[in-house]
Enzyme design. Structure first.
Site, PDB file in Angstrom:
ATOM      1  N   ASP A   1      27.291 -26.065   4.951  1.00 38.15           N
ATOM      2  CA  ASP A   1      25.866 -25.734   4.912  1.00 38.15           C
ATOM      3  C   ASP A   1      25.330 -25.263   6.258  1.00 38.15           C
ATOM      4  O   ASP A   1      24.206 -24.783   6.348  1.00 38.15           O
ATOM      5  CB  ASP A   1      25.070 -26.960   4.427  1.00 38.15           C
ATOM      6  CG  ASP A   1      23.623 -26.634   4.085  1.00 38.15           C
ATOM      7  OD1 ASP A   1      23.384 -25.568   3.492  1.00 38.15           O
ATOM      8  OD2 ASP A   1      22.730 -27.440   4.419  1.00 38.15           O
TER       9      ASP A   1
ATOM     10  N   SER B   1      17.222 -24.933   1.682  1.00 37.03           N
ATOM     11  CA  SER B   1      18.171 -24.773   0.576  1.00 37.03           C
ATOM     12  C   SER B   1      17.564 -25.259  -0.732  1.00 37.03           C
ATOM     13  O   SER B   1      16.863 -26.273  -0.765  1.00 37.03           O
ATOM     14  CB  SER B   1      19.451 -25.568   0.856  1.00 37.03           C
ATOM     15  OG  SER B   1      20.020 -25.190   2.085  1.00 37.03           O
TER      16      SER B   1
ATOM     17  N   GLN C   1      25.165 -20.693  -2.479  1.00 38.37           N
ATOM     18  CA  GLN C   1      23.894 -21.369  -2.238  1.00 38.37           C
ATOM     19  C   GLN C   1      22.737 -20.395  -2.410  1.00 38.37           C
ATOM     20  O   GLN C   1      22.865 -19.209  -2.094  1.00 38.37           O
ATOM     21  CB  GLN C   1      23.853 -21.956  -0.824  1.00 38.37           C
ATOM     22  CG  GLN C   1      22.600 -22.749  -0.505  1.00 38.37           C
ATOM     23  CD  GLN C   1      22.607 -23.289   0.920  1.00 38.37           C
ATOM     24  OE1 GLN C   1      21.912 -22.776   1.787  1.00 38.37           O
ATOM     25  NE2 GLN C   1      23.411 -24.315   1.169  1.00 38.37           N
TER      26      GLN C   1
END
Length: 299
Positions: free
Chosen positions: A213, A234, A284
């Site tokens: 991430d 996110s 994502q």
């Protein structure tokens, strides 16, 4: 060196409160003062892994961030044993703060199975990590430029001071003094800082979840560098684990953003082992809001 990775000793080391109930604490908090999404994903996977047998390995996880995390209090992780089958098992995890879920995740585990059906993409050809500067070394190089604007110098110094437990070496770092648009792709070598060693593969997968991430969603901003980021967070995060790997060894993180619009950006990533084996695939989507006012000059 042999210094044990803080990702194992602290960040991903959950406290068991009850069967399938865990508490996680925070190590690194970004400048936004929101919890780092990779930490939540990694800790949730640790909690799920505690609820399966040692022989089962995670092959995929799918997560949603539903509320902003509070860095001032711990996170509780509730695990539900959704299904235990002969080959596959599913565990659902809910991360809770202040009595409300901030994150939900489903992880699927599989007993090892062989198959003649195998293929993968080809790893990009890039310089090895030994020939590249770390992110910290690049920042130090930029700070040596006497013409850097004071405000930007402070931002770089703040980034440099952050205690991120990841080693990063960008392959083609963009010119930070330019606001020219770039193709929405980036490559960098990554690894956990410190030693993890040979252990249950689930441990390395949890560390990779943390690493995956970091700087991921920023790939969607490369064509839009003339804008100032107002808000970026996110929305979801998915991972598929394909082959064994060591998260404390250098892996190439290949990131690209095929689309952005509607105040959202989509990014996809692939983690490659140095020997060219595709180890992990990631995806994502996140919220991206920018100021219409262009950046001021950094010089």
């Amino acid at each position: 060196g042999d210094l044990r990775s803080v990702l194992i000793t602290s960040v991903l080391n959950l406290e068991r409160l009850e069967v399938d109930l865990f508490r996680g604490r925070h190590h690194w908090v970004p400048a936004t003062q929101h919890l780092f999404g990779g930490q939540i994903v990694g800790q949730a996977l640790v909690a799920a892994a505690h609820a399966v047998s040692r022989d089962e390995q995670v092959h995929s996880l799918h997560c949603y961030f539903v509320r902003t995390g509070d860095p001032k209090v711990p996170v509780l992780y509730e695990v539900e044993r959704t299904r235990t089958g002969k080959s596959f098992s599913v565990r659902s995890v809910k991360a809770i703060q202040h009595g409300k879920p901030i994150f939900t995740c489903q992880a699927s585990f599989q007993l090892s199975q062989g198959s003649p059906v195998q293929h993968q993409f080809t790893m990009p050809t890039v310089p090895p990590p030994e020939e590249l500067l770390t992110q910290d070394e690049l920042i130090q190089k930029f700070l040596q430029n006497p013409n850097v604007a004071e405000g930007y110098r402070k931002r770089l110094t703040k980034i440099q001071a952050q205690d991120v437990p990841i080693d990063i070496k960008p392959v083609n770092p963009p010119d930070i003094f330019s606001s020219e648009p770039h193709e929405p792709k980036q490559l960098f070598w990554v690894r956990a800082r410190g030693y993890i060693g040979e252990t249950d593969m689930k441990v390395h997968c949890c560390v990779a979840a943390y690493i995956s991430d970091y700087a991921f969603l920023g790939t969607a901003l490369l064509p839009h560098r003339q804008y100032r980021i107002k808000f970026m967070v996110s929305l979801d995060h998915s991972m598929w684990f394909h082959a064994p790997f060591r998260a404390d060894h250098w892996m190439l993180y290949e990131c690209e953003s095929p689309w952005a619009g509607g105040c959202r950006g989509l990014v996809q990533g692939r983690l490659w082992r140095r020997d060219g084996v595709l180890a992990v695939t990631c995806a994502q989507e996140g919220v991206i809001r920018v100021e219409q006012t262009p950046h001021q000059s950094k010089l």
